[in-house]
Motif scaffolding. Structure first.
Motif, PDB file in Angstrom:
ATOM      1  N   LEU A 187     -16.148  97.862  38.267  1.00 40.75           N
ATOM      2  CA  LEU A 187     -17.009  98.110  37.104  1.00 40.75           C
ATOM      3  C   LEU A 187     -16.248  98.908  36.047  1.00 40.75           C
ATOM      4  CD1 LEU A 187     -20.389  99.056  38.831  1.00 40.75           C
ATOM      5  CD2 LEU A 187     -19.877  96.958  37.559  1.00 40.75           C
ATOM      6  N   PRO A 188     -16.209  98.434  34.808  1.00 37.69           N
ATOM      7  CA  PRO A 188     -15.518  99.176  33.752  1.00 37.69           C
ATOM      8  C   PRO A 188     -16.316 100.417  33.348  1.00 37.69           C
ATOM      9  CG  PRO A 188     -16.532  97.193  32.860  1.00 37.69           C
ATOM     10  CD  PRO A 188     -16.724  97.134  34.340  1.00 37.69           C
ATOM     11  N   GLU A 189     -15.594 101.399  32.835  1.00 37.47           N
ATOM     12  CA  GLU A 189     -16.237 102.653  32.455  1.00 37.47           C
ATOM     13  C   GLU A 189     -17.268 102.463  31.352  1.00 37.47           C
ATOM     14  OE1 GLU A 189     -16.091 105.624  33.775  1.00 37.47           O
ATOM     15  OE2 GLU A 189     -14.705 104.964  35.332  1.00 37.47           O
ATOM     16  N   GLN A 190     -17.035 101.483  30.485  1.00 37.53           N
ATOM     17  CA  GLN A 190     -17.939 101.300  29.355  1.00 37.53           C
ATOM     18  C   GLN A 190     -19.237 100.591  29.729  1.00 37.53           C
ATOM     19  OE1 GLN A 190     -14.953  99.955  29.696  1.00 37.53           O
ATOM     20  NE2 GLN A 190     -14.817  97.845  28.957  1.00 37.53           N
ATOM     21  N   ALA A 191     -19.322 100.106  30.980  1.00 37.36           N
ATOM     22  CA  ALA A 191     -20.578  99.473  31.421  1.00 37.36           C
ATOM     23  C   ALA A 191     -21.648 100.550  31.479  1.00 37.36           C
ATOM     24  CB  ALA A 191     -20.379  98.824  32.782  1.00 37.36           C
ATOM     25  N   ASP A 192     -22.746 100.353  30.741  1.00 34.68           N
ATOM     26  CA  ASP A 192     -23.742 101.416  30.611  1.00 34.68           C
ATOM     27  C   ASP A 192     -24.990 101.129  31.434  1.00 34.68           C
ATOM     28  OD1 ASP A 192     -24.695  99.294  29.214  1.00 34.68           O
ATOM     29  OD2 ASP A 192     -24.767 100.286  27.265  1.00 34.68           O
ATOM     30  N   SER A 200     -28.325 103.236  33.791  1.00 33.92           N
ATOM     31  CA  SER A 200     -28.438 104.058  34.995  1.00 33.92           C
ATOM     32  C   SER A 200     -28.151 103.263  36.265  1.00 33.92           C
ATOM     33  CB  SER A 200     -29.838 104.684  35.071  1.00 33.92           C
ATOM     34  OG  SER A 200     -30.839 103.661  35.093  1.00 33.92           O
ATOM     35  N   PHE A 201     -28.531 101.976  36.266  1.00 34.42           N
ATOM     36  CA  PHE A 201     -28.287 101.135  37.447  1.00 34.42           C
ATOM     37  C   PHE A 201     -26.790 101.015  37.704  1.00 34.42           C
ATOM     38  CE2 PHE A 201     -27.302  96.929  39.174  1.00 34.42           C
ATOM     39  CZ  PHE A 201     -28.061  96.935  40.346  1.00 34.42           C
ATOM     40  N   LEU A 202     -26.030 100.682  36.658  1.00 34.65           N
ATOM     41  CA  LEU A 202     -24.589 100.536  36.818  1.00 34.65           C
ATOM     42  C   LEU A 202     -23.920 101.875  37.100  1.00 34.65           C
ATOM     43  CD1 LEU A 202     -23.711  97.921  34.031  1.00 34.65           C
ATOM     44  CD2 LEU A 202     -23.892  97.565  36.490  1.00 34.65           C
ATOM     45  N   ALA A 203     -24.466 102.934  36.577  1.00 34.79           N
ATOM     46  CA  ALA A 203     -23.897 104.255  36.849  1.00 34.79           C
ATOM     47  C   ALA A 203     -23.999 104.584  38.330  1.00 34.79           C
ATOM     48  CB  ALA A 203     -24.630 105.306  36.015  1.00 34.79           C
ATOM     49  N   LYS A 204     -25.116 104.225  38.948  1.00 33.33           N
ATOM     50  CA  LYS A 204     -25.284 104.463  40.383  1.00 33.33           C
ATOM     51  C   LYS A 204     -24.337 103.579  41.190  1.00 33.33           C
ATOM     52  CE  LYS A 204     -28.900 105.077  43.838  1.00 33.33           C
ATOM     53  NZ  LYS A 204     -30.353 105.048  44.118  1.00 33.33           N
ATOM     54  N   ARG A 205     -24.198 102.324  40.762  1.00 33.78           N
ATOM     55  CA  ARG A 205     -23.271 101.429  41.442  1.00 33.78           C
ATOM     56  C   ARG A 205     -21.839 101.950  41.328  1.00 33.78           C
ATOM     57  NH1 ARG A 205     -24.308  97.637  45.038  1.00 33.78           N
ATOM     58  NH2 ARG A 205     -22.374  96.608  44.338  1.00 33.78           N
ATOM     59  N   ARG A 206     -21.509 102.513  40.169  1.00 32.23           N
ATOM     60  CA  ARG A 206     -20.153 103.014  39.961  1.00 32.23           C
ATOM     61  C   ARG A 206     -19.869 104.201  40.879  1.00 32.23           C
ATOM     62  NH1 ARG A 206     -20.607 104.002  35.055  1.00 32.23           N
ATOM     63  NH2 ARG A 206     -19.989 101.992  34.218  1.00 32.23           N
ATOM     64  N   THR A 207     -20.862 105.033  41.124  1.00 27.78           N
ATOM     65  CA  THR A 207     -20.695 106.163  42.035  1.00 27.78           C
ATOM     66  C   THR A 207     -20.404 105.678  43.452  1.00 27.78           C
ATOM     67  OG1 THR A 207     -22.211 107.511  40.703  1.00 27.78           O
ATOM     68  CG2 THR A 207     -21.809 108.211  42.976  1.00 27.78           C
ATOM     69  N   GLN A 208     -21.157 104.679  43.895  1.00 27.55           N
ATOM     70  CA  GLN A 208     -20.913 104.111  45.219  1.00 27.55           C
ATOM     71  C   GLN A 208     -19.552 103.421  45.277  1.00 27.55           C
ATOM     72  OE1 GLN A 208     -23.143 100.558  46.524  1.00 27.55           O
ATOM     73  NE2 GLN A 208     -23.756 101.720  48.339  1.00 27.55           N
ATOM     74  N   GLU A 209     -19.228 102.721  44.210  1.00 29.34           N
ATOM     75  CA  GLU A 209     -17.957 101.995  44.138  1.00 29.34           C
ATOM     76  C   GLU A 209     -16.769 102.949  44.241  1.00 29.34           C
ATOM     77  OE1 GLU A 209     -16.995  98.446  41.281  1.00 29.34           O
ATOM     78  OE2 GLU A 209     -16.331 100.309  40.304  1.00 29.34           O
ATOM     79  N   LYS A 210     -16.911 104.147  43.690  1.00 28.28           N
ATOM     80  CA  LYS A 210     -15.825 105.114  43.723  1.00 28.28           C
ATOM     81  C   LYS A 210     -15.428 105.447  45.162  1.00 28.28           C
ATOM     82  CE  LYS A 210     -14.510 109.734  42.133  1.00 28.28           C
ATOM     83  NZ  LYS A 210     -14.961 110.972  41.430  1.00 28.28           N
ATOM     84  N   SER A 211     -16.414 105.571  46.040  1.00 33.04           N
ATOM     85  CA  SER A 211     -16.106 105.872  47.450  1.00 33.04           C
ATOM     86  C   SER A 211     -15.394 104.692  48.111  1.00 33.04           C
ATOM     87  CB  SER A 211     -17.391 106.211  48.202  1.00 33.04           C
ATOM     88  OG  SER A 211     -18.243 105.084  48.290  1.00 33.04           O
ATOM     89  N   TYR A 212     -15.774 103.479  47.730  1.00 35.22           N
ATOM     90  CA  TYR A 212     -15.106 102.296  48.293  1.00 35.22           C
ATOM     91  C   TYR A 212     -13.661 102.199  47.803  1.00 35.22           C
ATOM     92  CZ  TYR A 212     -19.632 100.574  49.934  1.00 35.22           C
ATOM     93  OH  TYR A 212     -20.832 100.425  50.582  1.00 35.22           O
ATOM     94  N   LEU A 213     -13.429 102.526  46.527  1.00 34.24           N
ATOM     95  CA  LEU A 213     -12.076 102.493  45.989  1.00 34.24           C
ATOM     96  C   LEU A 213     -11.186 103.520  46.697  1.00 34.24           C
ATOM     97  CD1 LEU A 213     -12.855 102.097  42.180  1.00 34.24           C
ATOM     98  CD2 LEU A 213     -11.862 100.379  43.689  1.00 34.24           C
ATOM     99  N   GLU A 214     -11.758 104.674  47.010  1.00 38.44           N
ATOM    100  CA  GLU A 214     -11.008 105.682  47.760  1.00 38.44           C
ATOM    101  C   GLU A 214     -10.691 105.187  49.168  1.00 38.44           C
ATOM    102  OE1 GLU A 214     -13.568 109.046  47.566  1.00 38.44           O
ATOM    103  OE2 GLU A 214     -12.995 109.592  45.500  1.00 38.44           O
ATOM    104  N   ASP A 215     -11.652 104.487  49.760  1.00 43.19           N
ATOM    105  CA  ASP A 215     -11.443 103.922  51.103  1.00 43.19           C
ATOM    106  C   ASP A 215     -10.328 102.878  51.079  1.00 43.19           C
ATOM    107  OD1 ASP A 215     -11.817 103.389  53.799  1.00 43.19           O
ATOM    108  OD2 ASP A 215     -13.475 101.998  53.458  1.00 43.19           O
ATOM    109  N   ILE A 216     -10.330 102.036  50.037  1.00 43.72           N
ATOM    110  CA  ILE A 216      -9.291 100.999  49.895  1.00 43.72           C
ATOM    111  C   ILE A 216      -7.916 101.642  49.768  1.00 43.72           C
ATOM    112  CG2 ILE A 216      -8.370  99.253  48.316  1.00 43.72           C
ATOM    113  CD1 ILE A 216     -11.278  98.432  47.739  1.00 43.72           C
TER     114      ILE A 216
END
Length: 274
Positions: free
Chosen positions: A212-217, A219-235
């Motif tokens: 997800l790009p940072e400019q994607a606005d 609240s729904f995408l913001a929550k997805r981005r938070t979850q995605e951050k943990s997956y990126l760290e796992d990768i």
């Protein structure tokens, strides 16, 4: 599409049919005509059997690699989902081993035929001269047939062994995994990388797609981005042994040459180089 660029889409169903027809034709060359109906029946059953598609695709891929080596600088295979691809990549060794077993059986059959030739008057043995070598008078039919079968098996074995060597050569082959930053793709990729490492197949890196790009606005995408951050760290943690390349989610599907060129530029900016 572009100069010096060729694209080919392989139809699995067509390849299976062509493969079965080719095998049937080869078998009929070495078989009594009375057995033709049974051969055709067995081949029809084989067409639906597990592994038939992988075997057909493998032979086509082996031939493409063999034929294209002198004409192309780079070959790219965009393969099916992970499980199918793993079976395909590990198949050359299994097929070569199977062919080697067939060759051993053929050798035993040939040795047995030689014994029968020596013992049987029908083989061409001169009854009036028991000490004569039966091979001097025997018909060449069985020998020619045996030789033809052996040559076919050896040809296939050499093709599979050559492909296997090329697939394991990290100067020639590089396998890239593409995954999205989600739980199941991460787990699937981890299992696949473990399998390929055990098979000594060279992995060139991991491409993390549709971030997800940072400019994607919103609240729904913001929550997805938070979850995605943990997956990126796992990768990053799981796959630190290989280069990682990150690609962001695009607004539209990648379709047409301009979109493909833009996608290629994004991949280059992510640090990837062929």
């Amino acid at each position: 599409m572009r100069e010096n660029l060729t694209a080919l889409e392989i139809d699995p169903d067509h390849e299976v049919k062509e493969h079965i027809d080719r095998v049937s034709s080869q078998m009929k060359r070495f078989t009594n005509p009375d057995l033709f109906p049974e051969i055709e029946r067995q081949m029809r059953l084989t067409q639906q059997s597990p592994g038939a598609q992988e075997a057909a695709l493998l032979e086509r891929i082996c031939n493409i690699i063999d034929e294209a080596e002198n004409d192309y600088d780079l070959l790219i295979f965009d393969t099916a989902p992970t499980g199918h691809t793993l079976r395909l990549l590990t198949l050359p060794e299994a097929m070569a081993a199977w062919t080697q077993g067939m060759l051993r059986s053929q050798k035993r059959s040939q040795d047995f035929d030689s014994v029968l030739e020596h013992l049987s008057p029908k083989s061409g043995k001169d009854i009036n001269n028991p000490m004569a070598d039966p091979k001097e008078n025997a018909s060449d039919g069985m020998t020619d047939r045996t030789k033809a079968i052996t040559e076919q098996l050896l040809k296939r074995q050499r093709l599979f062994q050559r492909t296997r060597r090329l697939l394991q050569d990290n100067n020639y082959t590089s396998i890239l995994f593409v995954l999205t930053p989600e739980r199941l793709p991460i787990q699937e990729t981890a299992r696949a990388l473990q399998s390929l490492t055990a098979e000594n197949l060279p992995v060139g890196g991991v491409i993390i797609n549709r971030i997800l790009p940072e400019q994607a606005d919103g609240s729904f995408l913001a929550k997805r981005r938070t979850q995605e951050k943990s997956y990126l760290e796992d990768i990053t943690k799981r796959f630190d042994a290989w280069p990682n390349y990150s690609l962001y989610l695009l607004e539209e599907d990648v379709q047409g040459l301009p979109a493909l060129e833009a996608f290629a530029n994004n991949l280059e900016q992510a640090g990837f180089s062929s």
